[in-house]
Design an enzyme around this catalytic site. Structure first.
Site, short mmCIF file in Angstrom:
data_model
loop_
_atom_site.label_atom_id
_atom_site.label_comp_id
_atom_site.label_asym_id
_atom_site.label_seq_id
_atom_site.Cartn_x
_atom_site.Cartn_y
_atom_site.Cartn_z
CG PHE A 123 50.55 13.41 55.84
CD1 PHE A 123 51.15 12.38 55.14
CD2 PHE A 123 49.83 13.12 56.98
CE1 PHE A 123 51.02 11.06 55.57
CE2 PHE A 123 49.69 11.81 57.42
CZ PHE A 123 50.29 10.78 56.70
CD1 TRP A 156 41.12 18.35 61.04
CD2 TRP A 156 40.58 20.51 61.00
NE1 TRP A 156 39.89 18.49 61.61
CE2 TRP A 156 39.54 19.80 61.61
CE3 TRP A 156 40.46 21.90 60.85
CZ2 TRP A 156 38.38 20.41 62.08
CZ3 TRP A 156 39.31 22.50 61.32
CH2 TRP A 156 38.30 21.76 61.92
CB ILE A 157 45.05 19.74 54.39
CG1 ILE A 157 44.07 18.55 54.42
CG2 ILE A 157 46.30 19.42 53.60
CD1 ILE A 157 44.55 17.33 55.21
NE ARG A 243 51.77 10.64 66.08
CZ ARG A 243 51.07 9.51 65.95
NH1 ARG A 243 51.58 8.37 66.34
NH2 ARG A 243 49.86 9.53 65.42
CD GLN A 336 49.35 34.28 86.85
OE1 GLN A 336 48.63 34.14 85.88
NE2 GLN A 336 48.95 34.89 87.94
CD GLU A 363 52.74 15.88 62.26
OE1 GLU A 363 53.55 15.00 62.52
OE2 GLU A 363 52.97 16.83 61.47
CB THR A 365 44.79 13.99 70.51
OG1 THR A 365 44.46 12.60 70.67
CG2 THR A 365 43.89 14.60 69.45
N1 CAA Z 1 54.35 1.69 62.29
C1 CAA Z 1 53.97 0.64 61.53
N2 CAA Z 1 52.76 0.05 61.63
C2 CAA Z 1 51.90 0.54 62.55
C3 CAA Z 1 52.22 1.64 63.37
C4 CAA Z 1 53.51 2.22 63.22
N3 CAA Z 1 53.90 3.26 63.96
N4 CAA Z 1 51.18 1.88 64.17
C5 CAA Z 1 50.21 0.99 63.86
N5 CAA Z 1 50.66 0.18 62.87
C6 CAA Z 1 49.97 -0.93 62.26
C7 CAA Z 1 49.60 -1.99 63.28
O1 CAA Z 1 50.66 -2.92 63.48
C8 CAA Z 1 48.40 -2.66 62.63
O2 CAA Z 1 48.84 -3.55 61.64
P1 CAA Z 1 48.40 -5.12 61.64
O3 CAA Z 1 46.90 -5.14 61.65
O4 CAA Z 1 49.03 -5.67 60.40
O5 CAA Z 1 48.97 -5.69 62.90
C9 CAA Z 1 47.73 -1.50 61.91
O6 CAA Z 1 48.72 -0.50 61.72
C10 CAA Z 1 46.56 -0.94 62.67
O7 CAA Z 1 47.05 -0.51 63.91
P2 CAA Z 1 46.12 -0.38 65.19
O8 CAA Z 1 45.28 -1.61 65.36
O9 CAA Z 1 46.99 0.02 66.33
O10 CAA Z 1 45.14 0.80 64.73
P3 CAA Z 1 44.10 1.64 65.56
O11 CAA Z 1 42.92 1.84 64.71
O12 CAA Z 1 43.90 1.05 66.92
O13 CAA Z 1 44.80 3.09 65.67
C11 CAA Z 1 46.23 4.81 66.43
C12 CAA Z 1 46.01 3.30 66.20
C13 CAA Z 1 47.59 4.92 67.05
C14 CAA Z 1 45.21 5.41 67.37
C15 CAA Z 1 46.21 5.53 65.08
O14 CAA Z 1 44.92 5.49 64.47
C16 CAA Z 1 46.64 6.97 65.19
O15 CAA Z 1 47.84 7.25 65.24
N6 CAA Z 1 45.69 7.95 65.21
C17 CAA Z 1 46.02 9.34 65.17
C18 CAA Z 1 46.05 9.84 63.76
C19 CAA Z 1 46.88 11.07 63.60
O16 CAA Z 1 47.97 11.19 64.13
N7 CAA Z 1 46.39 12.01 62.81
C20 CAA Z 1 47.13 13.16 62.53
C21 CAA Z 1 46.69 13.76 61.25
S1 CAA Z 1 47.99 14.30 60.25
C22 CAA Z 1 48.36 15.89 60.71
O17 CAA Z 1 48.01 16.34 61.76
C23 CAA Z 1 49.20 16.56 59.71
C24 CAA Z 1 49.25 18.04 59.68
O18 CAA Z 1 48.93 18.65 58.66
C25 CAA Z 1 49.90 18.77 60.79
#
Ligand code: CAA
Length: 392
Positions: A123, A156-157, A243, A336, A363, A365
């Site tokens: 992903f 970090w894939i 998550r 510990q 996924e 922080t």
């Molecule tokens: N389901 C559906 N839609 C969602 C949603 C969800 N769970 N969460 C947000 N949205 C939608 C919102 O409704 C919004 O849509 P509209 O504009 O139409 O209303 C849009 O997405 C944007 O949402 P936000 O305004 O809330 O976005 P934001 O920029 O404020 O960010 C955040 C929100 C929760 C911080 C998000 O950016 C996030 O989750 N960040 C973390 C990213 C992450 O988890 N990365 C992990 C990398 S993958 C990984 O680690 C894989 C691996 O290999 C292990």
């Protein structure tokens, strides 16, 4: 309200426990030390059906529920979180996302190979300058009519060096912000996909984490997932389920460290009795057991909500936040309890502590989970406490 697992769920838990004991335990210290990818172990996980647990049997999956998946993740993570993250990404982020949002032909083409473990998936969302701030995608996918041209770098894939398929998030219409983002199925054999070196990590060292570079990769239009501009929502929806998997991983790490600490505390004697009988150690064990059980309830509850078609985004974030904090705290406590022995590799707990740290990061922080939870509460979207569900 029921707290019993079904016979099928108990059978999955038992199978994962036996598999972990028989196949993963013996080589785990060496694989961690040498950053050795668990190739034979992943093949056996595929044979056991652990790589496509929730996928429908129509696509060669196990057709199981999220609770069963969580139980297997928990058991495997007690010993080897390098293996469980490989499993988690393939199950929750790749297979689940494709099954729910893919077209029938995308599912037919990719799911059987991914669910059976013949292929692994990655992903690809994070970038050098877009981690938590996932809307700031710099990878571009330019619409060329019948195909897209993909350019950019992902960081970090997980499964980066071994996967045959990437789900790649990229920006098509920068002026539209997150509404201009798309998600694509990209085969790693296509020209222009280049895999960087394996990362040398603090924990989950045997898992395969790479930077990926895409240079003028031609992606057929039929490989876009969902409507034009659905990519960011796709990523968020997939991550909500992911998550739960990482929360189960954190729970398993904590429980693994706890089990080792209890065993050691009963065997090791000091001042004329087992250290478990000294209150200083007994109270640590009591705190570990209590907080791990609380984490378990949150994790199982998030899985239950998902299985019952209810909103689980906030519950998944709570489960991941709490379970990962518990994993970090109690792996330190398990060291510990072990004293000096806990500081050496042979006793496993130092590895579990190193593995625990990533569950507070990937996924999303812990800080991002708090954003998700607080927004869900303040928007009044959910979060229904479990005791209210029966009233609906
Ligand atoms: N389901 C559906 N839609 C969602 C949603 C969800 N769970 N969460 C947000 N949205 C939608 C919102 O409704 C919004 O849509 P509209 O504009 O139409 O209303 C849009 O997405 C944007 O949402 P936000 O305004 O809330 O976005 P934001 O920029 O404020 O960010 C955040 C929100 C929760 C911080 C998000 O950016 C996030 O989750 N960040 C973390 C990213 C992450 O988890 N990365 C992990 C990398 S993958 C990984 O680690 C894989 C691996 O290999 C292990």
């Amino acid at each position: 309200m029921e707290f019993f697992l079904t016979e099928e769920q108990l059978a999955v838990q038992e199978a994962a426990r036996e598999f972990t004991k028989n196949e993963l335990l013996a080589g785990v210290i060496e694989r961690d030390r040498d950053m050795k990818y668990p190739k034979a172990e992943v093949r056996k996980m595929a044979e056991m059906g652990f790589l496509g647990m929730m996928v429908s049997p129509e696509y060669q999956g196990g057709g199981m529920d999220t609770i069963s998946y969580v139980l297997a993740m928990e058991e495997i993570s007690k010993v080897d979180s390098s293996c469980s993250v490989i499993m988690s990404v393939n199950n929750s982020l790749v297979c689940w996302g494709l099954e729910v949002y893919g077209t029938p032909s995308q599912k037919e083409k990719y799911l059987p190979k991914l669910a059976s473990g013949e292929w692994l998936g990655s992903f690809c969302l994070s970038e050098p300058e877009a981690g938590s701030d996932a809307t700031s995608q710099r990878t571009t996918a330019i619409d060329m009519g019948d195909h897209y041209i993909l350019n950019g770098t992902k960081n970090w894939i997980t499964n980066g060096g071994t996967s045959a398929v990437h789900l790649v998030i990229a920006q098509t219409y920068p002026e539209k912000g997150h509404k201009g983002i798309n998600a694509f199925i990209v085969e790693t054999s296509w020209p222009g996909v280049n895999i960087g070196a394996k990362e040398d990590k603090l924990g989950i060292r045997a898992s395969d984490t790479h930077t990926i570079m895409y240079t003028d990769v031609k992606v057929p239009k039929e490989n876009r997932i969902g409507e034009d501009g659905f990519g960011f929502k796709f990523a968020m929806k997939v991550l909500s389920g992911g998550r739960i998997g990482i929360a189960a991983q954190a729970l398993g790490i904590a429980a693994g460290a706890y089990e080792l600490a209890v065993k050691y505390a009963k065997e090791r004697e000091a001042f004329g009795k087992p250290i478990a009988q000294h209150q200083a150690v007994a109270f640590k064990i009591a705190d570990m057991a209590t907080e791990i059980e609380a984490a378990r309830l949150l994790v199982y509850r998030a899985a239950w909500l998902k299985d019952n078609g209810m909103d689980y985004t906030g519950a998944a974030a709570m489960a991941k936040l709490f379970a990962s904090e518990v994993a970090m705290k109690h792996t330190v406590e398990a060291i510990q309890v072990h004293g000096g022995y806990g500081y050496v590799k042979e006793y496993h707990v130092e590895r579990l502590m190193r593995d625990a740290k990533i569950t507070q990061i990937y996924e999303g922080t812990s800080e991002m989970q708090r954003i998700v939870i607080s927004r869900n509460i303040l928007n009044g979207q959910l979060y229904e406490p479990m005791w209210k569900i029966g009233e609906n």
